[in-house]
Enzyme design. Structure first.
Site, PDB file in Angstrom:
ATOM      1  N   GLN A  47      42.972  36.048  31.504  1.00  0.00           N
ATOM      2  CA  GLN A  47      44.023  35.321  32.216  1.00  0.00           C
ATOM      3  C   GLN A  47      44.236  33.901  31.701  1.00  0.00           C
ATOM      4  O   GLN A  47      45.296  33.324  31.908  1.00  0.00           O
ATOM      5  CB  GLN A  47      43.720  35.295  33.716  1.00  0.00           C
ATOM      6  N   ARG A 106      33.300  29.246  37.918  1.00  0.00           N
ATOM      7  CA  ARG A 106      33.167  30.682  37.660  1.00  0.00           C
ATOM      8  C   ARG A 106      34.172  31.082  36.588  1.00  0.00           C
ATOM      9  O   ARG A 106      35.370  30.868  36.760  1.00  0.00           O
ATOM     10  CB  ARG A 106      33.414  31.463  38.953  1.00  0.00           C
ATOM     11  N   HIS A 150      35.395  41.083  33.738  1.00  0.00           N
ATOM     12  CA  HIS A 150      36.584  40.845  34.577  1.00  0.00           C
ATOM     13  C   HIS A 150      37.774  41.566  33.936  1.00  0.00           C
ATOM     14  O   HIS A 150      38.744  40.939  33.512  1.00  0.00           O
ATOM     15  CB  HIS A 150      36.833  39.342  34.742  1.00  0.00           C
ATOM     16  N   ASN A 194      33.631  42.210  38.342  1.00  0.00           N
ATOM     17  CA  ASN A 194      34.599  41.653  39.262  1.00  0.00           C
ATOM     18  C   ASN A 194      35.464  42.763  39.860  1.00  0.00           C
ATOM     19  O   ASN A 194      36.135  43.493  39.131  1.00  0.00           O
ATOM     20  CB  ASN A 194      35.530  40.665  38.552  1.00  0.00           C
ATOM     21  N   GLU A 195      35.414  42.905  41.176  1.00  0.00           N
ATOM     22  CA  GLU A 195      36.330  43.786  41.906  1.00  0.00           C
ATOM     23  C   GLU A 195      36.436  45.192  41.328  1.00  0.00           C
ATOM     24  O   GLU A 195      37.513  45.617  40.886  1.00  0.00           O
ATOM     25  CB  GLU A 195      37.732  43.163  41.967  1.00  0.00           C
ATOM     26  N   ASN A 337      35.466  38.468  47.062  1.00  0.00           N
ATOM     27  CA  ASN A 337      36.809  37.947  46.809  1.00  0.00           C
ATOM     28  C   ASN A 337      37.679  38.343  47.986  1.00  0.00           C
ATOM     29  O   ASN A 337      37.805  39.532  48.307  1.00  0.00           O
ATOM     30  CB  ASN A 337      37.411  38.543  45.536  1.00  0.00           C
ATOM     31  N   TYR A 339      41.434  37.510  50.145  1.00  0.00           N
ATOM     32  CA  TYR A 339      42.729  36.844  50.178  1.00  0.00           C
ATOM     33  C   TYR A 339      43.511  37.086  51.454  1.00  0.00           C
ATOM     34  O   TYR A 339      44.289  36.235  51.877  1.00  0.00           O
ATOM     35  CB  TYR A 339      43.612  37.327  49.012  1.00  0.00           C
ATOM     36  N   GLU A 407      36.180  34.242  45.159  1.00  0.00           N
ATOM     37  CA  GLU A 407      37.618  33.990  44.977  1.00  0.00           C
ATOM     38  C   GLU A 407      38.284  33.925  46.348  1.00  0.00           C
ATOM     39  O   GLU A 407      37.936  34.684  47.250  1.00  0.00           O
ATOM     40  CB  GLU A 407      38.331  35.123  44.213  1.00  0.00           C
ATOM     41  N   TRP A 450      40.471  30.377  43.821  1.00  0.00           N
ATOM     42  CA  TRP A 450      41.245  31.024  42.762  1.00  0.00           C
ATOM     43  C   TRP A 450      42.626  30.417  42.776  1.00  0.00           C
ATOM     44  O   TRP A 450      43.343  30.630  43.735  1.00  0.00           O
ATOM     45  CB  TRP A 450      41.322  32.545  42.954  1.00  0.00           C
ATOM     46  N   GLU A 457      48.868  36.414  35.560  1.00  0.00           N
ATOM     47  CA  GLU A 457      48.536  37.155  36.781  1.00  0.00           C
ATOM     48  C   GLU A 457      48.767  38.660  36.563  1.00  0.00           C
ATOM     49  O   GLU A 457      49.577  39.304  37.222  1.00  0.00           O
ATOM     50  CB  GLU A 457      49.334  36.581  37.966  1.00  0.00           C
ATOM     51  N   TRP A 458      48.062  39.226  35.595  1.00  0.00           N
ATOM     52  CA  TRP A 458      48.049  40.664  35.322  1.00  0.00           C
ATOM     53  C   TRP A 458      49.468  41.242  35.252  1.00  0.00           C
ATOM     54  O   TRP A 458      50.296  40.689  34.536  1.00  0.00           O
ATOM     55  CB  TRP A 458      47.152  41.376  36.346  1.00  0.00           C
TER      56      TRP A 458
END
Ligand code: PNW
Length: 500
Positions: A47, A106, A150, A194-195, A337, A339, A407, A450, A457-458
């Site tokens: 990213q 991180r 990640h 990650n996730e 993480n 949100y 995050e 984050w 952003e992907w």
């Protein structure tokens, strides 16, 4: 008059019933965080780094997934070939961190920089780059928190089946060993994956992210099985070969929403909430933190449905006895993480045909979206601060491990410097985390916003911006400018919390 009152009361009763208290804003708690609390920001290699083909780096699945700007994978056909150019600007990034007064950062390591083919020959220039980043951080007393994976799998490994090939546990083990050996004298905080939920669902269920596969109800279960096996192998390598001399911690980062029952006094709604949590967190956390096995509710529902669908065996695999032992207790902390939150209530929509089955239908629960919860730019991101407190309490009670929030953050479309909505988000989410610590006794040890920078952003490319710093992607120099939210977080860290 009486009729009006009666009508009003009826109306009030109706309003009270249909609109339980999901209030966004609660009075703030004025108190401070523990003195050893870790404060940081988070990023990920693909990213921010750019430098996609420099110094011997191999291709990753994100290089491949974004290669053709016309294939519709990424908003505006964008890619991370340059991104924030942190491959060249890492010293400036460390200055930004230093200016904020954080004590941790991180970031993730690109597997294909270290091992261009995924296994085999090591690329010394890749090692050099991360040595430079780590040493620069330490110069400013910033503790590195390193994510081993990640999402940017070497394409060479995808060509051998990627996360669907059980061999990947050995590839990941070897890769992790190289990182511990090269960087472990200075890095004491490791996050294996990650996730993994997003790797499985976005990468293998709906194909929105690399490698872009779509195998709902089948592939995600196989992928998660191998992700968990891989995580556990890396953890064991650290504890068998490095812990004694290096003394650090290794854990996993899971993402989860909070699932708020529509009616918290209805046991069926509460059960729906816990079922959702088990399908999102428990899928990973139950094997890793509890007993080496998938949650009972997943086992029952997926086994039953697989049988009804005529599968010879359950779509949810089983760990062998040996694997269970390796997996059980394989994380020193719980990385979270978080949100957003959703409302849940039970629905009986579980017997959709295998042809139309989505990953969702195994849950036997459905979700609403409450329009009053205002949204970020990201369609899935509703602002619900109290969800963080409730989730932290649930994780603390269920798994009893130190928790790091690895995050948390808010997106907008503009990247405006006067980002009042982001400040609102951070103020209320961080305050809810403080309440979890001070009022609920949750063992939360650190927090990473984050993200340090607006970044790639992907699938959304550069359209959704999470940064505390604005990055001008039209300028080849990729200048960074702090937003107002940076000042807010800087003050909060400096004050150690919320001063009256
Ligand atoms: C995380 N969801 O991804 C990732 O770890 C970051 O790399 C990413 O930039 C950040 O959150 C913001 O998206 C997520 O759909 C992607 O719920 C999707 C979801 C959650 C997190």
């Amino acid at each position: 008059m009486i009729r009006t009152v009666a009508f009003l009361c009826l109306f009030c009763a109706y309003a009270a019933m249909s609109e339980p208290n999901y209030s966004l804003e609660e009075p703030l708690l004025y108190d401070t965080f523990p003195s050893d609390f870790l404060w940081g920001t988070a990023t990920a290699s693909y990213q921010i780094e750019g430098g996609w083909n420099e110094d011997g780096k191999g291709l990753s699945i994100w290089d491949t997934f974004t290669a053709d700007p016309t294939n519709g994978n990424i908003a505006n056909g964008d890619n991370g070939q340059v991104a924030c150019d942190s491959y060249h600007k890492y010293k400036e990034d460390v200055q930004l961190l230093h200016n904020m007064g954080v004590n941790s950062y991180r970031f993730s390591i690109a597997w294909s920089r270290i091992l261009p083919r995924g296994t085999g020959e090591v690329n010394q220039k890749g090692i050099d780059y991360y040595n430079n980043v780590i040493n620069e951080l330490l110069l400013y007393n910033i503790t590195p928190a390193v994510t081993i994976y990640h999402w940017d799998l070497p394409q060479a490994l995808q060509d051998r089946g990627g996360w669907l090939n059980p061999e990947i546990a050995y590839w990941f083990e070897d890769y992790s060993r190289i990182l511990f050996k090269e960087f472990g004298d200075r890095v004491k905080f490791w996050i294996t994956l990650n996730e993994p939920w997003v790797v499985a669902i976005a990468g293998h269920t709906n194909g929105e992210m690399a490698p872009g596969l779509r195998g709902p109800g089948i592939l995600e279960y196989k992928v998660v099985h191998n992700l968990i096996r891989s995580h556990a192998k890396a953890y064991r390598v650290y504890h068998n070969e490095f812990y004694q001399s290096q003394g650090g911690e290794v854990g996993i980062t899971l993402n989860s929403d909070w699932f708020e029952p529509v009616n918290a006094t209805d046991p069926d709604h509460v059960e729906a909430s816990v079922t959702k949590l088990q399908f999102m967190i428990g899928w990973f956390a139950h094997p890793i933190f509890v007993n080496g096995k998938y949650p009972e509710v997943m086992r029952q529902k997926i086994d039953a449905k697989s049988a009804a669908q005529g599968f010879a065996e359950s779509r949810l695999p089983q760990f062998t006895e040996e694997e269970s032992l390796e997996i059980m207790n394989s994380s020193d902390f719980f990385g979270l993480n978080h949100y957003t939150s959703s409302l849940v209530y039970p629905t009986p929509k579980s017997d959709i045909s295998p042809a139309t089955i989505s990953w969702f239908t195994d849950d036997d629960v459905n979700e609403y979206q409450d329009a009053k919860w205002y949204k970020a730019a990201s369609s899935w991101l509703k602002v619900v601060p109290f969800g963080l407190r409730r989730l932290l309490k649930w994780i603390d009670e269920t798994y009893q491990k130190p928790i790091y929030v690895t995050e948390n953050g808010f997106s907008d479309f503009i990247g405006n410097l006067d980002d009042m909505q982001r400040i609102y988000y951070y103020k209320h989410y961080i305050n809810q985390m403080l309440k979890a610590i001070k009022l609920d006794g949750a063992n939360v040890k650190g927090y990473y916003a984050w993200s340090l920078l607006d970044n790639f952003e992907w699938a959304k490319g550069y359209t959704e911006k999470f940064g505390l710093h604005y990055v001008d992607f039209n300028d080849p120099a990729r200048p960074r400018t702090p937003k107002e939210s940076t000042k807010f977080i800087t003050k909060l860290i400096n004050d150690h919390g919320f001063l009256p």
